[in-house]
Scaffold this motif. Structure first.
Motif, PDB file in Angstrom:
ATOM      1  N   ARG A 261       0.839  -1.200   0.000  1.00 39.49           N
ATOM      2  CA  ARG A 261       0.000   0.000   0.000  1.00 39.49           C
ATOM      3  C   ARG A 261       0.868   1.241   0.000  1.00 39.49           C
ATOM      4  O   ARG A 261       1.983   1.242   0.506  1.00 39.49           O
ATOM      5  N   GLY A 262       0.343   2.287  -0.558  1.00 43.83           N
ATOM      6  CA  GLY A 262       1.031   3.569  -0.544  1.00 43.83           C
ATOM      7  C   GLY A 262       0.921   4.219   0.828  1.00 43.83           C
ATOM      8  O   GLY A 262       0.197   3.726   1.705  1.00 43.83           O
TER       9      GLY A 262
ATOM     10  N   ARG B  84       2.434  10.943   3.048  1.00 46.00           N
ATOM     11  CA  ARG B  84       2.679  11.161   1.638  1.00 46.00           C
ATOM     12  C   ARG B  84       3.305  12.531   1.398  1.00 46.00           C
ATOM     13  O   ARG B  84       4.137  12.704   0.526  1.00 46.00           O
TER      14      ARG B  84
ATOM     15  N   ALA C 289       5.066   1.687  -3.793  1.00 45.55           N
ATOM     16  CA  ALA C 289       3.710   2.107  -4.147  1.00 45.55           C
ATOM     17  C   ALA C 289       3.650   3.615  -4.334  1.00 45.55           C
ATOM     18  O   ALA C 289       2.967   4.119  -5.235  1.00 45.55           O
ATOM     19  N   PHE C 290       4.396   4.349  -3.501  1.00 41.52           N
ATOM     20  CA  PHE C 290       4.383   5.807  -3.655  1.00 41.52           C
ATOM     21  C   PHE C 290       4.984   6.208  -4.997  1.00 41.52           C
ATOM     22  O   PHE C 290       4.443   7.066  -5.703  1.00 41.52           O
TER      23      PHE C 290
ATOM     24  N   SER D 282       2.652   6.073  -7.797  1.00 40.37           N
ATOM     25  CA  SER D 282       1.382   6.795  -7.656  1.00 40.37           C
ATOM     26  C   SER D 282       1.374   8.066  -8.497  1.00 40.37           C
ATOM     27  O   SER D 282       2.405   8.532  -8.976  1.00 40.37           O
ATOM     28  N   GLY D 283       0.177   8.611  -8.635  1.00 39.30           N
ATOM     29  CA  GLY D 283       0.035   9.839  -9.401  1.00 39.30           C
ATOM     30  C   GLY D 283       0.759  11.006  -8.750  1.00 39.30           C
ATOM     31  O   GLY D 283       1.272  11.892  -9.435  1.00 39.30           O
ATOM     32  N   ALA D 284       0.816  11.007  -7.422  1.00 44.98           N
ATOM     33  CA  ALA D 284       1.496  12.105  -6.728  1.00 44.98           C
ATOM     34  C   ALA D 284       2.966  12.160  -7.128  1.00 44.98           C
ATOM     35  O   ALA D 284       3.505  13.235  -7.420  1.00 44.98           O
TER      36      ALA D 284
ATOM     37  N   GLN E 259       4.255  11.011  -9.857  1.00 43.46           N
ATOM     38  CA  GLN E 259       4.358  11.437 -11.260  1.00 43.46           C
ATOM     39  C   GLN E 259       4.237  12.946 -11.384  1.00 43.46           C
ATOM     40  O   GLN E 259       4.959  13.584 -12.151  1.00 43.46           O
TER      41      GLN E 259
ATOM     42  N   GLU F  85      11.883   3.823  -9.740  1.00 39.35           N
ATOM     43  CA  GLU F  85      11.307   2.908  -8.739  1.00 39.35           C
ATOM     44  C   GLU F  85      12.138   1.631  -8.652  1.00 39.35           C
ATOM     45  O   GLU F  85      12.437   1.134  -7.570  1.00 39.35           O
TER      46      GLU F  85
ATOM     47  N   GLN G 259      -7.832  -2.665 -14.103  1.00 37.02           N
ATOM     48  CA  GLN G 259      -8.437  -2.462 -12.784  1.00 37.02           C
ATOM     49  C   GLN G 259      -9.495  -3.532 -12.549  1.00 37.02           C
ATOM     50  O   GLN G 259     -10.620  -3.237 -12.145  1.00 37.02           O
TER      51      GLN G 259
ATOM     52  N   ARG H 180      -5.793   9.273 -15.233  1.00 33.76           N
ATOM     53  CA  ARG H 180      -4.410   9.079 -14.809  1.00 33.76           C
ATOM     54  C   ARG H 180      -3.585   8.515 -15.957  1.00 33.76           C
ATOM     55  O   ARG H 180      -4.007   7.548 -16.600  1.00 33.76           O
TER      56      ARG H 180
END
Lengths: 557, 296
Positions: free
Chosen positions: A64-65, A71, A113-114, A117-119, A121, A153, B232, B291
Motif C-alpha cells: 500500500r502507498g 505522503r 507504491a508511492f 502513484s500519481g502524486a 508522477q 522505482e 483495474q 491518470r
C-alpha cells in the motif's frame, strides 16, 4: 568478522557458486560471510539458503502507498531527489533526498507504491518542467515521466529491502560491508553506513557507471529519460565513492575512471580479479602452420576487421598462414559483414562454429570458429594470439590467453596494455600495417615467441592468481575495521565518543567463536584471570555481557 | 587538422556529442572508438576526459530522433497473478448474478416475457462491451504517446469515457429494442391492437421502470468493462459484486414483503441496485482514466 557481501547480477547465486564471491568466502574462512544479492533477472526457482535476495527488475512489489500525512513527507523527499537530478544547480540535494526517502521507506515500506502513484508522477513532472531544469536536447513528455518514474522505482528498490536491522541477520549486525559491483548494489551499504556506521569496501569489475553510459545509448528511451537516469547513476556513484572506505577497482584503467568520478586516490587499491585457471598447464606444441588466433565478441568494438586487414598483409608475405577467429556474434549480421570483408580481401573463409579444424589438409585461410569448447583449446590451436580491439574493458580474456604460454599481441586500448605489459607486443589501435609487421616479426622468430609466451604466463600467474587477491582483501578488511573510528559494536551507547584505533586490527579477525574459547580458557585459568577482569576500570565492563568475550580477547592479545 | 585537431573528432562523433548528457558519456564513447589516454595527446589533451569535456562544451545539444517506434510497455501495476480459469470465472459469475437476480424476485407468477427478453439483450450487449472498452484503452495509449503534460493528457481524455458510454448505451438500446421486437412477433400482447405502429408497440412491451433498469445496467456494465480493460479488474469485480449484493437484498426484501409500494414495479429494484453502484463506479472510472498510469 561478520562481513555482508552485496552483489548485483542477472544470475542467481546458485548458478555462480564457483564465482568470485564464493572464492572469496572460501579463501577467508576466518570470517563469516552473509550474502545479499540484488537480482536483475527473474528470481531463482529455489532460494539458496543463506542468501537474501531482492528482485531489481520485474513487476513492482505489492504494497500500500503511504497515508495522506506521510505522503507529504514522501513528496518533499522525492522532490529533492528529482530536482537534484534535473536541475544542475540543485545537485547537492541528492544525498538529502535519497537518505530521507530511505528513512521513510525503512519506517513503513510504502516507497514502491508511492513511486508508482500519481502524486510521484506529478512531482517528477513539476520538477522536470521547472525553470532551470536541463532539457537542452528535449522536453519531457508524459510518457517520459512514466518511464523515468518506473525506472527510478526499480533503482530505489533496495531502499525498501527488509535488511536494515540492528539485530541478527540485519546489516546493522555486521562489521563490514563488501559491495561487489556498483550502482543500486551499493545502496544498502550506503544506508548501513549511515544508519549503523558500518564501513564498506567497494569492488567493481567493469565500472557500473561506464557500463550505464554505454548501455543507455542503445536503450529505447528518449533523451530526457536517459539524462535523468544517467544523472541518477552518476550522483549515486559519486556518493558511493565518497563514502566507501576503500575502493578496489579491477584494473588501473578503471581506477582512472573512479578518480574522475571523485574517489580519493589514497583510498583506491587495484586488486586484480583472481582466476582459478592459473594452475592450468601451458598449451602444447605449436600447430604445423603459422596460425593467428583472434578471440572476442564479433562486434565493431573488438574490431575483427582490423585483424582481417592485417592478416591479408601477413598472408601476402606468408601464404601458409592461417587465422582462427573465436567468439560469438555481437550485433546480428556482423559475422556476415566480416565474411564479406574477408572475401573482398581475397581470403578463403569458412564458418565452423564449435569445431577445431583438423590439423593440416585443406584448411581455409580464415575460419570463424564460434565459441570454443574450452578456451585452452582455442589458444593451443594458434601460434600467436592477437587482440585487435578498439576498446577492451575486462581483463579476463587476455589473462586467459597469456596463461596458455602463447605470445600475445594487443592494441593499446583499455585494460590490454596493463595486462600484457612488457610480456607481449602492444601496438596502436587501427593500424593494420603495423599489426601485420609485428605478426610477421613474431611468426618468423620462434625464440622470441617462446620467450614472450613464457614471460606472459609467469606475469599473469603472479598477478592474477586467486591467492594474491584473497590476501589483498584480508589486509583491506583489517585496515578498514582498524581505522574506522565510529565502529558500531564499540560505540552502541548513546553519547559515547568514538575512539579511533580503539582496537587492534586482530581483535576483529578472531570472531566470536575464538573469543568465546579464549574467555572460557581464561575462566579456567583461575582466580587471577577473573580478578583481573573485575579490576578493569569502569567504562568498558559496564556495557554488559556481550562485551565480556571481546574484553577477554583483548587481554589475551 | 593542424590548427584545430578536435574539430575533426567532433565531426566524426557528432551524433554522440549532440545527444550526450554529460562529458563522461562522450569519454565512454571515445574509449569505445579506440581513443584512449595514449591517443588523447594527439588532440592536445592529457587524458580522454578533458578531451571529452572540450567536445561537450563545443558541440551544442540538439534534440535527436527519439527512440524507435516500438515503445516499451510499462509494468505499472503490482505483480499481476496469471489469469487462471478461476480468475476469469469470477467476473463472469458476478455478471450473471447482476443479470439474473432481478428475475428471481420479479413477480409471484414468474418473470414476464419482457423481463426475460431484456435480460437476454443485456447479456448480448455485455459481451459487446469490450469493444468500447478497447477503444478507450487504445485512445488512452495514443494520447499517452503524444501528450506533453499530465494536465494536457487529462484534458484530452475527458470526453473519451462519456463518448464510449454513450455509444454503449445506444448499442444496449438497440439490442433491447430488437429483443422486444422479436418478443412482440412471437407472443403478441393480448388485448386490442394498439395503434401507432411497431415502434410504439415494442416500446409499450416494457414499462418505464424496466427501461430505466436497462439504462442503469448499461451504466454499470460499461465502466466495468472499461476498468477491466485498463488493468483495474479488482475494482470492476467489486462493483459487480456490490450490485449482486444489492439485487439479492432486494429479492429478499420483496420475498419478506418489506418493499414499499413504489419499488414493487417490475425492474424498479434492479434499477436501484445497478444505479447505486453505477453512481459510485462512474466517478471512479472517470478518475482512473484521467491518470496516465492507467493504460498498461
Amino acid at each position: 568478522m561478520r562481513i555482508a557481501l552485496l552483489t548485483e547480477g542477472t544470475q542467481s547465486y546458485a548458478q555462480r557458486a564457483g564465482g568470485w564471491p564464493g572464492r572469496l568466502a572460501e579463501g577467508l574462512p576466518e570470517h563469516e560471510f552473509q550474502r545479499y544479492a540484488l537480482l536483475s533477472g527473474p528470481p531463482p526457482a529455489q532460494e539458496e539458503p543463506g542468501v537474501r535476495t531482492l528482485a531489481l527488475r520485474g513487476p513492482r512489489p505489492a504494497g500500500r502507498g503511504p497515508g495522506a500525512v506521510r505522503r507529504r513527507q514522501y513528496v518533499t523527499a522525492y522532490e529533492q531527489l528529482v530536482r537534484s537530478l534535473v536541475v544542475p544547480r540543485d545537485r547537492a540535494s541528492f544525498t538529502v533526498g535519497l537518505y530521507r526517502l530511505a528513512e521513510l521507506a525503512r519506517e513503513d515500506g510504502a516507497l514502491p507504491a508511492f513511486l508508482a502513484s500519481g502524486a510521484a508522477q506529478r512531482v517528477l513532472e513539476k520538477a522536470w518542467r521547472s525553470p532551470g531544469a536541463d532539457t537542452a536536447a528535449g522536453q519531457p513528455l508524459v510518457r517520459d515521466v512514466l518511464v523515468a518514474g518506473d525506472l527510478l522505482e526499480q533503482c530505489l528498490r533496495p531502499l525498501s529491502a527488509a535488511w536494515y536491522a540492528a539485530g541478527p541477520g540485519g546489516l546493522g549486525d555486521v562489521d563490514l560491508c563488501h559491495v561487489l559491483g556498483g550502482g543500486p548494489a551499493a545502496l544498502p551499504a550506503l544506508l548501513a553506513k549511515r544508519l549503523y556506521g558500518v564501513p564498506f569496501v567497494l569492488t567493481e569489475r567493469g565500472l557500473h557507471l561506464r557500463e550505464q553510459y554505454l548501455g543507455y545509448r542503445q536503450a529505447p528511451y528518449r533523451w530526457p529519460v536517459r539524462a535523468l537516469l544517467l544523472a541518477f547513476f552518476r550522483l549515486l556513484t559519486e556518493e558511493t565513492y565518497r563514502q566507501a572506505a576503500v575502493l578496489t577497482p579491477g584494473s588501473s584503467y578503471d581506477q582512472e575512471w573512479q578518480r574522475r568520478c571523485g574517489a580519493a586516490p589514497e583510498r583506491i587499491r587495484v586488486v586484480y580479479e583472481g582466476t582459478a585457471a592459473v594452475d592450468r598447464p601451458p598449451a602444447g606444441p605449436e600447430p604445423e602452420h603459422p596460425t593467428l588466433v583472434w578471440a572476442g565478441t564479433l562486434e565493431p568494438g573488438s574490431d575483427p576487421e582490423l585483424m582481417l586487414h592485417a592478416f591479408a598483409r601477413v598472408r601476402a608475405e606468408l601464404p601458409q598462414a592461417r587465422l582462427r577467429m573465436y567468439g560469438v556474434e555481437g550485433p546480428p549480421g556482423y559475422r556476415d559483414h566480416c565474411l564479406a570483408v574477408a572475401r573482398r580481401l581475397g581470403l578463403s573463409t569458412a564458418v565452423r562454429p564449435g569445431q577445431v579444424p583438423p590439423a593440416g589438409g585443406e584448411d581455409p585461410a580464415v575460419l570463424f570458429a564460434g565459441r570454443p569448447a574450452s578456451p585452452a583449446e582455442a589458444w593451443a590451436s594458434g601460434t600467436l594470439v592477437v587482440f585487435s580491439a578498439r576498446a577492451h574493458r575486462g581483463p579476463r580474456l587476455p589473462v586467459d590467453a597469456m596463461l596458455s604460454g602463447r605470445a600475445v599481441l594487443a592494441t593499446d586500448v583499455g585494460v590490454l596494455r596493463e595486462v600484457v605489459g612488457p610480456a607481449g607486443l602492444v601496438l596502436p589501435p587501427g593500424d593494420p600495417q603495423g599489426l601485420a609487421v609485428a605478426c610477421l616479426a613474431l611468426l618468423g622468430d620462434e625464440e622470441r615467441r617462446s620467450r614472450l609466451g613464457l614471460a606472459g604466463r609467469l606475469r599473469v600467474q603472479e598477478r592474477f592468481a586467486v591467492e594474491p587477491a584473497v590476501t589483498a582483501f584480508r589486509e583491506i578488511y583489517l585496515e578498514v575495521v582498524s581505522r574506522w573510528p565510529a565502529f558500531p559494536a564499540a560505540v552502541r551507547r548513546a553519547g559515547a565518543v568514538p575512539r579511533p584505533f580503539a582496537r587492534p586490527a586482530e581483535f576483529w579477525v578472531a570472531g566470536r567463536s575464538v573469543a568465546k574459547a579464549a574467555a572460557a580458557a581464561e575462566g579456567a585459568e583461575g582466580p587471577e584471570g577473573a580478578a583481573e577482569a573485575a579490576a578493569e576500570p569502569g567504562a568498558d565492563t559496564e556495557s554488559g555481557g556481550d562485551r565480556a568475550p571481546a574484553e577477554a580477547m583483548a587481554q589475551a592479545l | 587538422m593542424a590548427g584545430d585537431p578536435v574539430r575533426e573528432l567532433m565531426a566524426a562523433h557528432q551524433a554522440v556529442c549532440e545527444q550526450a548528457c554529460h562529458p563522461l558519456e562522450i569519454a565512454a564513447a571515445l574509449e569505445e572508438a579506440g581513443i584512449g589516454a595514449a591517443t588523447a595527446g594527439r588532440y592536445r589533451h592529457g587524458d580522454v576526459f578533458s578531451l571529452a569535456e572540450e567536445m561537450f562544451a563545443r558541440v551544442p545539444r540538439r534534440p535527436g530522433d527519439g527512440p524507435p517506434a516500438t515503445d516499451r510497455r510499462l509494468p505499472v501495476g503490482p505483480a499481476a497473478p496469471p489469469a487462471s480459469a478461476a480468475a476469469r470465472l469470477k467476473p463472469a459469475l458476478a455478471l450473471l448474478g447482476v443479470l439474473l437476480l432481478p428475475l428471481a424476485g420479479a413477480a409471484p407468477a414468474g418473470p414476464g416475457g419482457s423481463a426475460v427478453a431484456l435480460v437476454l439483450a443485456a447479456g448480448a450487449a455485455s459481451g459487446a462491451a469490450r469493444y468500447p472498452a478497447r477503444w478507450v484503452r487504445h485512445t488512452g495509449r495514443v494520447q499517452l504517446r503524444t501528450a506533453v503534460t499530465i494536465a494536457e493528457f487529462r484534458a484530452r481524455m475527458r470526453p473519451v469515457l462519456p463518448v464510449a458510454l454513450g455509444l454503449y448505451l445506444v448499442l444496449l438500446a438497440v439490442t433491447s429494442f430488437a429483443a422486444l421486437a422479436v418478443l412482440t412477433a412471437v407472443a403478441p400482447r393480448p388485448g386490442p391492437a394498439v395503434a401507432g405502429g411497431l415502434l410504439h408497440v415494442v416500446l409499450q412491451q416494457a414499462g418505464v421502470a424496466q427501461w430505466c433498469a436497462q439504462a442503469a445496467l448499461g451504466l454499470l456494465l460499461g465502466p466495468t468493462a472499461v476498468l477491466r480493460c485498463c488493468g483495474q479488474g479488482g475494482a470492476a469485480l467489486a462493483g459487480l459484486l456490490a450490485a449482486d449484493a444489492l439485487s439479492a437484498a432486494g429479492v429478499l426484501l420483496r420475498a419478506g414483503g418489506l418493499l414499499p409500494g413504489w419499488a414493487v414495479a417490475p425492474g424498479a429494484a434492479s434499477a436501484y441496485a445497478a444505479g447505486a453502484v453505477a453512481a459510485v463506479l462512474l466517478p471512479y472510472a472517470w478518475i482512473v482514466l484521467g491518470r496516465p498510469g492507467g493504460y498498461p
